[in-house]
Design an enzyme around this catalytic site. Structure first.
Site, PDB file in Angstrom:
ATOM      1  CB  CYS A   1      -0.887   0.045   1.233  1.00 16.79           C
ATOM      2  SG  CYS A   1      -1.930  -1.385   1.407  1.00 16.79           S
TER       3      CYS A   1
ATOM      4  NE  ARG B   1       4.776   1.799  -0.803  1.00 16.72           N
ATOM      5  CZ  ARG B   1       5.592   1.939   0.228  1.00 16.72           C
ATOM      6  NH1 ARG B   1       6.715   2.588   0.087  1.00 16.72           N
ATOM      7  NH2 ARG B   1       5.289   1.444   1.409  1.00 16.72           N
TER       8      ARG B   1
ATOM      9  CD1 TRP C   1       0.304  -5.702  -3.480  1.00 15.85           C
ATOM     10  CD2 TRP C   1       0.056  -6.661  -1.482  1.00 15.85           C
ATOM     11  NE1 TRP C   1       0.840  -6.958  -3.547  1.00 15.85           N
ATOM     12  CE2 TRP C   1       0.703  -7.572  -2.345  1.00 15.85           C
ATOM     13  CE3 TRP C   1      -0.202  -7.065  -0.165  1.00 15.85           C
ATOM     14  CZ2 TRP C   1       1.099  -8.854  -1.932  1.00 15.85           C
ATOM     15  CZ3 TRP C   1       0.185  -8.328   0.228  1.00 15.85           C
ATOM     16  CH2 TRP C   1       0.824  -9.199  -0.652  1.00 15.85           C
TER      17      TRP C   1
ATOM     18  CG  ASN D   1       1.085   0.445   4.284  1.00 13.35           C
ATOM     19  OD1 ASN D   1       0.838  -0.766   4.254  1.00 13.35           O
ATOM     20  ND2 ASN D   1       2.265   0.944   3.991  1.00 13.35           N
ATOM     21  N   GLY D   2      -1.080  -1.366   6.421  1.00 11.63           N
ATOM     22  CA  GLY D   2      -0.774  -2.207   7.581  1.00 11.63           C
ATOM     23  C   GLY D   2      -1.894  -3.194   7.830  1.00 11.63           C
TER      24      GLY D   2
ATOM     25  CD  GLU E   1      18.670 -12.125  -6.480  1.00  8.61           C
ATOM     26  OE1 GLU E   1      18.053 -12.685  -5.563  1.00  8.61           O
ATOM     27  OE2 GLU E   1      18.313 -11.036  -6.957  1.00  8.61           O
TER      28      GLU E   1
ATOM     29  CE  LYS F   1      15.553 -10.333  -8.990  1.00  6.98           C
ATOM     30  NZ  LYS F   1      15.960  -9.745  -7.779  1.00  6.98           N
TER      31      LYS F   1
ATOM     32  CD  GLU G   1      11.726 -11.162  -7.584  1.00  5.14           C
ATOM     33  OE1 GLU G   1      11.392 -10.621  -6.533  1.00  5.14           O
ATOM     34  OE2 GLU G   1      12.855 -10.971  -8.104  1.00  5.14           O
TER      35      GLU G   1
ATOM     36  CG  HIS H   1      21.380 -35.676  -3.354  1.00  2.46           C
ATOM     37  ND1 HIS H   1      21.686 -36.959  -2.943  1.00  2.46           N
ATOM     38  CD2 HIS H   1      22.566 -35.007  -3.399  1.00  2.46           C
ATOM     39  CE1 HIS H   1      22.995 -37.049  -2.728  1.00  2.46           C
ATOM     40  NE2 HIS H   1      23.548 -35.867  -3.003  1.00  2.46           N
TER      41      HIS H   1
ATOM     42  CE  LYS I   1      12.349  -2.014  -4.745  1.00  3.35           C
ATOM     43  NZ  LYS I   1      13.213  -3.079  -5.288  1.00  3.35           N
TER      44      LYS I   1
HETATM   45  C1  G6P Z   1      10.078  -7.910  -1.577  1.00  2.34           C
HETATM   46  C2  G6P Z   1      10.742  -7.389  -2.828  1.00  2.34           C
HETATM   47  C3  G6P Z   1      12.096  -8.082  -3.011  1.00  2.34           C
HETATM   48  C4  G6P Z   1      12.949  -7.886  -1.767  1.00  2.34           C
HETATM   49  C5  G6P Z   1      12.226  -8.366  -0.509  1.00  2.34           C
HETATM   50  C6  G6P Z   1      12.972  -7.939   0.758  1.00  2.34           C
HETATM   51  O1  G6P Z   1       9.720  -9.237  -1.749  1.00  2.34           O
HETATM   52  O2  G6P Z   1       9.937  -7.615  -3.954  1.00  2.34           O
HETATM   53  O3  G6P Z   1      12.757  -7.524  -4.130  1.00  2.34           O
HETATM   54  O4  G6P Z   1      14.142  -8.597  -1.918  1.00  2.34           O
HETATM   55  O5  G6P Z   1      10.929  -7.782  -0.437  1.00  2.34           O
HETATM   56  O6  G6P Z   1      12.930  -6.543   0.830  1.00  2.34           O
HETATM   57  P1  G6P Z   1      13.962  -5.612   1.580  1.00  2.34           P
HETATM   58  O7  G6P Z   1      13.476  -4.222   1.292  1.00  2.34           O
HETATM   59  O8  G6P Z   1      13.875  -5.966   3.031  1.00  2.34           O
HETATM   60  O9  G6P Z   1      15.312  -5.892   1.022  1.00  2.34           O
END
Ligand code: G6P
Length: 611
Positions: free
Chosen positions: A2, A27, A73, A99-100, A484, A488, A491, A507, A606
């Site tokens: 949010c 976000r 969100w 937000n929350g 990672e 990526k 996502e 395994h 985000k």
């Molecule tokens: C969300 C974002 C990721 C990020 C993660 C942790 O899932 O989409 O890109 O790695 O949060 O966020 P932070 O701000 O704590 O690194």
């Protein structure tokens, strides 16, 4: 997650709020809305994008110098017009955005229903709003007082903005666990979840603290705690330019941020890594060096990409500092009652500095006496402020939802920390220290080299973009890079991908290997090289397609792999900073090939500000 924007002053609030909401789009959200005070309360809200809201308000009276806006969100209740914020209280006088999450909303809702209240949404926000209205009416008190009473009763996290049609000169705001920044203008104030909607108007901001209420008028800002005591607003100057949050000629923020990495890594090292003096200056470490030297263990916590940075740092710290390191998902660490001893060092890694799981994990570790060190990108964020000490990653605002430049910033900061601590501790000798300091200093140039021509990576991405699954394999320092790479790709391109340590492949995952399965090997020249070459052969023997990230000039891998993405030679400790770059580009181009919204992938946020 949010996004919240508010404006009070001499301008028309609507365009300021809408523009601010667009700045917060990164976000992640599913609906948007605004409330304006304009001789009464006017509320407009819509499922979908901010542009849909704009379309829905065409031709409507949007005047008014006070406005609040929200991108939602969904948590409680599906994305829909009725669940969008702002919500309006039963008597039609109050509007609120939030937000929350209010955890005890169900019992309060029941109480209100018993008192005759009706609800028009499935949200916890509407419950909190009516709770405030109910207290205000029953106690015949001011809105501010009613809010204070309500906030003392609720359990959960919030950043709220509240307006009252009977008081068109005030926005009341409050926060606990969800960020709120107030921009100070001349005869005007801007409120937002982060500084990006504010930056074009003013650089002077106040970060509101947990359990504070802000009473915001055009020319006055009063901060109080929940005990009604005035607090002195601490004004900070933003070190950020508008250009940092705009695309600057790139098709997407993600691409811009990938290409910014030579600069952002350099910015992280600048003034800290001094190769001409063989020195690393990091005040957060210098001032607390004893905590690190005496630490019997280090626990690193984070989520998502930040958790992957922690995994790489685990290898580096154990190698260079000989301190046992545990890496924890913040959410698991928080809820499984971990053993924390006084003197333990907790390193929190977070781009946003607002991730709820990481924040809550740290709060409880801090209570138990641990020393908290934050590796954070967002200056002034909640995690930065909660930490005893820290190192900013200086990657600048990251707008693309999938983290790229923040990740390499985290790696650069963590590597410097390990070098510094290992050298001080004597577990890293002078010669190796000097060599690694120079290697690290050379990283921005090497990243630039990788980015000089990315057309071959684009072609590889296009070639495999229709695959339904990918496997990513790596060993040692490159194992978390494989994780990672898989994250990526998931996502950004929605292709199912898994990351594994290359040896673990036998395994289980090897059962998946067939002609249609692309397997990405992160196979740069390091002490695991011969082993990973064997793993490549095992995949080839089963007709899998091999895409390799390899060190420039590596003939052996080139002959075995179907496709290769080269990176310059470097020490294995530094390798993740380079080997991750082709993987970021691979996902980016795969997402673009599939015509997806790479900056705002579906369902992702985000900054995940709910637990
Ligand atoms: C969300 C974002 C990721 C990020 C993660 C942790 O899932 O989409 O890109 O790695 O949060 O966020 P932070 O701000 O704590 O690194």
């Amino acid at each position: 997650m949010c996004g919240i924007v508010g404006y009070i002053g001499h301008r028309n609030a609507y365009p300021v709020v809408i523009k601010g909401l667009k700045r917060l789009e990164y976000r992640g959200y599913d609906s948007a809305g605004v409330a304006l005070l304009n001789g009464g309360l006017k509320v407009h809200k819509k499922k979908g994008k901010v542009a849909d809201l704009e379309e829905a308000t065409l031709g409507k009276n949007l005047d008014g110098n006070v406005g609040i806006g929200h991108t939602r969100w969904a948590t409680h209740g599906e994305p829909s017009d009725r669940n969008s914020h702002p919500h309006v209280s039963n008597n039609g006088e109050l509007a609120m955005i939030h937000n929350g999450i209010i955890e005890n909303y169900a019992s309060i809702k029941q109480e209100l229903i018993n008192n005759g209240y009706q609800f028009h949404s499935d949200t916890d926000t509407e419950v909190l709003l009516n709770f405030i209205e109910d207290i205000k009416i029953n106690n015949q008190c001011t809105l501010e007082e009613a809010l204070r009473i309500a906030l003392r009763r609720i359990v959960g996290a919030y950043c709220i903005l509240l307006i009252d049609q009977n008081d068109p000169e005030t926005i009341i705001a409050a926060r606990k666990g969800s960020p709120l920044v107030i921009g100070i203008g001349k005869g005007e104030h801007f409120l937002a979840s982060d500084a990006s909607p504010i930056i074009e108007y003013t650089k002077e901001v106040v970060y509101v603290n947990d359990y504070e209420i802000a009473i915001v008028k055009a020319d006055e800002l009063i901060l109080k705690n929940l005990g009604n005591e005035k607090q002195t607003p601490f004004i900070t100057k933003l070190d950020m330019e508008l250009a940092h949050i705009e695309k600057g000629g790139y098709d997407h923020f993600m691409l811009k941020e990938i290409f910014e990495q030579p600069q952002t890594i350099y910015d992280c090292l600048r003034g800290r890594l001094l190769p001409e003096h063989d020195e690393i200056v990091m005040r957060g470490i210098d001032n607390h060096i004893d905590s690190f030297l005496k630490a019997s263990r280090i626990v690193m916590v984070g989520c998502g990409t930040s958790w992957h940075a922690a995994l790489i740092a685990e290898y580096i710290f154990e190698e260079l500092c000989r301190i046992p390191v545990e890496v924890e998902y913040a959410s698991e660490f928080r809820y499984r009652n971990p053993v924390i001893n006084e003197g333990d060092v907790i390193i929190a890694i977070s781009q946003s500095g607002e991730t709820a799981d990481t924040l809550v994990a740290l709060e409880s570790a801090k209570e138990k006496g641990a020393f908290i060190f934050g590796v954070v990108n967002a200056v002034g964020s909640s995690i930065a402020r909660l930490s005893h000490a820290g190192a900013y990653t200086h990657a600048g605002p990251e707008i693309g939802v999938a983290s790229t430049k923040a990740f390499t910033g985290q790696l650069a900061a963590l590597t410097m920390m390990a070098l510094k601590i290992g050298y001080k501790k004597g577990t890293l000798n002078q010669e190796r220290y000097t060599q690694l300091v120079r290697e690290l200093y050379a990283v921005p140039e090497k990243v630039k080299e990788i980015l000089t021509d990315t057309s071959h990576i684009k072609k590889i991405a296009e070639k495999y973009a229709s695959a339904s699954d990918f496997l990513f394999l790596g060993r040692g320092y490159n194992f978390p890079v494989a994780l990672e790479g898989a994250l990526k790709l998931k996502e950004i391109s929605y292709i199912h991908a898994e990351g594994y340590p290359a040896a673990e492949m036998k395994h289980g995952p090897i059962a998946l290997v067939e002609e249609t399965l692309p397997v990405v090997f992160v196979a740069t020249h390091d002490s695991y090289y011969e082993k990973i070459v064997s793993n490549v052969q095992e995949i080839k023997a089963r007709k899998g397609k091999v895409i390799a990230v390899a060190t420039e000039g590596d003939q052996q891998i080139s002959h075995m792999a179907d496709d290769v993405m080269f990176v310059p030679a470097c020490d294995e400790i530094i390798a993740p900073l380079l080997s991750v770059i082709p993987l970021q580009l691979l996902s980016y181009y795969a997402g673009v090939a599939k015509e997806l919204d790479v900056d705002k992938p579906r369902n992702l946020a985000k900054s995940v500000t709910v637990e």
